[in-house]
Design a protein around this motif. Structure first.
Motif, PDB file in Angstrom:
ATOM      1  N   MET A   1       0.848  -1.185   0.000  1.00  0.00           N
ATOM      2  CA  MET A   1       0.000   0.000   0.000  1.00  0.00           C
ATOM      3  C   MET A   1       0.890   1.243   0.000  1.00  0.00           C
ATOM      4  N   SER A   2       0.438   2.300  -0.592  1.00  0.00           N
ATOM      5  CA  SER A   2       1.189   3.537  -0.635  1.00  0.00           C
ATOM      6  C   SER A   2       1.340   4.099   0.767  1.00  0.00           C
ATOM      7  N   PRO A   3       2.392   4.935   1.014  1.00  0.00           N
ATOM      8  CA  PRO A   3       2.575   5.508   2.334  1.00  0.00           C
ATOM      9  C   PRO A   3       1.387   6.372   2.724  1.00  0.00           C
ATOM     10  N   LEU A   4       1.093   6.385   4.018  1.00  0.00           N
ATOM     11  CA  LEU A   4       0.004   7.218   4.493  1.00  0.00           C
ATOM     12  C   LEU A   4       0.419   8.678   4.474  1.00  0.00           C
ATOM     13  N   PRO A   5      -0.517   9.584   4.236  1.00  0.00           N
ATOM     14  CA  PRO A   5      -0.195  10.999   4.280  1.00  0.00           C
ATOM     15  C   PRO A   5       0.328  11.381   5.655  1.00  0.00           C
ATOM     16  N   SER A   6       1.259  12.355   5.707  1.00  0.00           N
ATOM     17  CA  SER A   6       1.830  12.764   6.992  1.00  0.00           C
ATOM     18  C   SER A   6       0.821  13.550   7.823  1.00  0.00           C
ATOM     19  N   ASN A   7      -0.089  14.270   7.183  1.00  0.00           N
ATOM     20  CA  ASN A   7      -1.123  15.006   7.903  1.00  0.00           C
ATOM     21  C   ASN A   7      -2.300  14.075   8.193  1.00  0.00           C
ATOM     22  N   PRO A   8      -3.114  14.407   9.200  1.00  0.00           N
ATOM     23  CA  PRO A   8      -4.282  13.568   9.474  1.00  0.00           C
ATOM     24  C   PRO A   8      -5.186  13.456   8.256  1.00  0.00           C
ATOM     25  N   VAL A   9      -5.737  12.259   8.048  1.00  0.00           N
ATOM     26  CA  VAL A   9      -6.700  12.040   6.978  1.00  0.00           C
ATOM     27  C   VAL A   9      -8.033  12.633   7.424  1.00  0.00           C
ATOM     28  N   ARG A  10      -8.542  13.586   6.657  1.00  0.00           N
ATOM     29  CA  ARG A  10      -9.799  14.261   6.999  1.00  0.00           C
ATOM     30  C   ARG A  10     -10.962  13.473   6.404  1.00  0.00           C
ATOM     31  N   VAL A  11     -11.890  13.102   7.261  1.00  0.00           N
ATOM     32  CA  VAL A  11     -12.956  12.194   6.875  1.00  0.00           C
ATOM     33  C   VAL A  11     -14.315  12.872   6.980  1.00  0.00           C
ATOM     34  N   ALA A  12     -15.150  12.643   5.969  1.00  0.00           N
ATOM     35  CA  ALA A  12     -16.555  13.047   6.014  1.00  0.00           C
ATOM     36  C   ALA A  12     -17.396  11.789   6.165  1.00  0.00           C
ATOM     37  N   VAL A  13     -18.325  11.798   7.099  1.00  0.00           N
ATOM     38  CA  VAL A  13     -19.236  10.684   7.311  1.00  0.00           C
ATOM     39  C   VAL A  13     -20.628  11.101   6.843  1.00  0.00           C
ATOM     40  N   VAL A  14     -21.200  10.342   5.904  1.00  0.00           N
ATOM     41  CA  VAL A  14     -22.551  10.615   5.402  1.00  0.00           C
ATOM     42  C   VAL A  14     -23.389   9.372   5.656  1.00  0.00           C
ATOM     43  N   GLU A  15     -24.172   9.405   6.720  1.00  0.00           N
ATOM     44  CA  GLU A  15     -24.937   8.247   7.193  1.00  0.00           C
ATOM     45  C   GLU A  15     -26.209   8.755   7.857  1.00  0.00           C
ATOM     46  N   ASP A  16     -27.361   8.250   7.410  1.00  0.00           N
ATOM     47  CA  ASP A  16     -28.621   8.806   7.894  1.00  0.00           C
ATOM     48  C   ASP A  16     -29.093   8.212   9.218  1.00  0.00           C
ATOM     49  N   GLN A  17     -28.533   7.081   9.644  1.00  0.00           N
ATOM     50  CA  GLN A  17     -28.925   6.505  10.925  1.00  0.00           C
ATOM     51  C   GLN A  17     -28.076   7.136  12.040  1.00  0.00           C
ATOM     52  N   PRO A  18     -28.690   7.930  12.915  1.00  0.00           N
ATOM     53  CA  PRO A  18     -27.924   8.688  13.910  1.00  0.00           C
ATOM     54  C   PRO A  18     -27.002   7.826  14.775  1.00  0.00           C
ATOM     55  N   LEU A  19     -27.487   6.665  15.219  1.00  0.00           N
ATOM     56  CA  LEU A  19     -26.663   5.827  16.082  1.00  0.00           C
ATOM     57  C   LEU A  19     -25.447   5.303  15.338  1.00  0.00           C
ATOM     58  N   PHE A  20     -25.645   4.806  14.111  1.00  0.00           N
ATOM     59  CA  PHE A  20     -24.520   4.276  13.337  1.00  0.00           C
ATOM     60  C   PHE A  20     -23.557   5.401  12.969  1.00  0.00           C
ATOM     61  N   ARG A  21     -24.104   6.578  12.638  1.00  0.00           N
ATOM     62  CA  ARG A  21     -23.243   7.726  12.331  1.00  0.00           C
ATOM     63  C   ARG A  21     -22.395   8.094  13.544  1.00  0.00           C
ATOM     64  N   SER A  22     -22.994   8.068  14.729  1.00  0.00           N
ATOM     65  CA  SER A  22     -22.257   8.376  15.951  1.00  0.00           C
ATOM     66  C   SER A  22     -21.156   7.356  16.195  1.00  0.00           C
ATOM     67  N   MET A  23     -21.433   6.091  15.909  1.00  0.00           N
ATOM     68  CA  MET A  23     -20.425   5.047  16.080  1.00  0.00           C
ATOM     69  C   MET A  23     -19.251   5.264  15.115  1.00  0.00           C
ATOM     70  N   LEU A  24     -19.561   5.626  13.876  1.00  0.00           N
ATOM     71  CA  LEU A  24     -18.506   5.906  12.909  1.00  0.00           C
ATOM     72  C   LEU A  24     -17.663   7.099  13.351  1.00  0.00           C
ATOM     73  N   GLU A  25     -18.339   8.158  13.782  1.00  0.00           N
ATOM     74  CA  GLU A  25     -17.625   9.343  14.265  1.00  0.00           C
ATOM     75  C   GLU A  25     -16.680   8.978  15.405  1.00  0.00           C
ATOM     76  N   HIS A  26     -17.187   8.200  16.350  1.00  0.00           N
ATOM     77  CA  HIS A  26     -16.382   7.836  17.521  1.00  0.00           C
ATOM     78  C   HIS A  26     -15.171   7.007  17.117  1.00  0.00           C
ATOM     79  N   THR A  27     -15.412   5.975  16.306  1.00  0.00           N
ATOM     80  CA  THR A  27     -14.322   5.082  15.915  1.00  0.00           C
ATOM     81  C   THR A  27     -13.255   5.814  15.111  1.00  0.00           C
TER      82      THR A  27
END
Length: 223
Positions: A1-27
């Motif tokens: 796999m290619s090297p990971l970027p040195s800066n944090p990977v910025r993630v957008a979460v698009v999920e309509d189920q609030p509980l699952f979205r919260s779990m993704l955010e937390h993890t």
């Protein structure tokens, strides 16, 4: 796999189920090297909030209340060509990756919400998408087999095993560790896989992504 970027990977979460979205955010938000910068539940909100230069990977539920994650991903990638995409679905919809338009087909990964995906696999898929690679759900890959007469069916058992691990986003070093063989042996297998599948090592295209998609294209449910 290619090297990971040195800066944090910025993630957008698009999920309509609030509980699952919260779990993704937390993890994802509590994983070193990752940062959740957008968290929304609709296509409309996503297109408004995900702007140029603000997000590296978009984690998209396929089924959204005002559209679907695949069409959203295509729109976002055409606006932001370097954006990685990770699709999530409650259904086995990996084959949908084969229908992506050619201009946006690189850098998409897929995980099922119901396959027993672990936090480790989720994080690995986000990181693979961040560097333009493809990672397919390991549990779903374990349920498929090569179609008779296909090029994938011509691979040896060991080559097929290596191909499945490529599709899971593992590096040659990771594959060697998993299989208990040297990295050089893995590279020999990889070269043989490319030759059998007719995949050119073109610097303009990622051959590992091409190999993963060929596995998906030429496999079906295991009997």
């Amino acid at each position: 796999m290619s090297p990971l970027p040195s800066n944090p990977v910025r993630v957008a979460v698009v999920e309509d189920q609030p509980l699952f979205r919260s779990m993704l955010e937390h993890t994802l938000g509590n994983t070193p090297g990752l940062r959740v910068v957008v968290s929304v539940g609709t296509v409309t909100e996503a297109t408004q909030r995900i702007t140029a230069g603000t997000v590296d990977v978009a984690v998209l539920d396929i089924d959204l209340p005002d559209g679907n994650g695949i069409a959203l991903g295509v729109t976002l990638r055409r606006r932001h060509p370097r954006l990685g995409i990770l699709l999530l679905s409650a259904h086995d919809a990996m084959d949908l990756l084969l229908d992506l338009p050619g201009d946006v087909a690189v850098g998409w990964s897929y995980l099922s919400k119901t396959s027993g995906t672990s936090e480790e696999v989720l994080v690995a898929a986000v990181r693979a998408a961040a560097v333009g690679e493809t990672m397919l759900d390991p549990a779903l890959l374990a349920r498929v087999a090569p179609r008779a007469g296909s090029d994938v069916a011509r691979l040896t058992d060991r080559q097929y095993e290596v191909l499945r691990l490529i599709a899971q986003g593992l590096s040659n070093a990771g594959i060697g560790e998993r299989l208990g063989i040297t990295e050089k042996s893995v590279q020999n297998h990889v070269n043989a896989i490319y030759a059998t599948l007719g995949i050119d090592v073109d610097p303009q295209r990622n051959p590992r992504v091409s190999a993963a998609l060929r596995l998906l294209e030429e496999s079906g449910p295991a009997l």
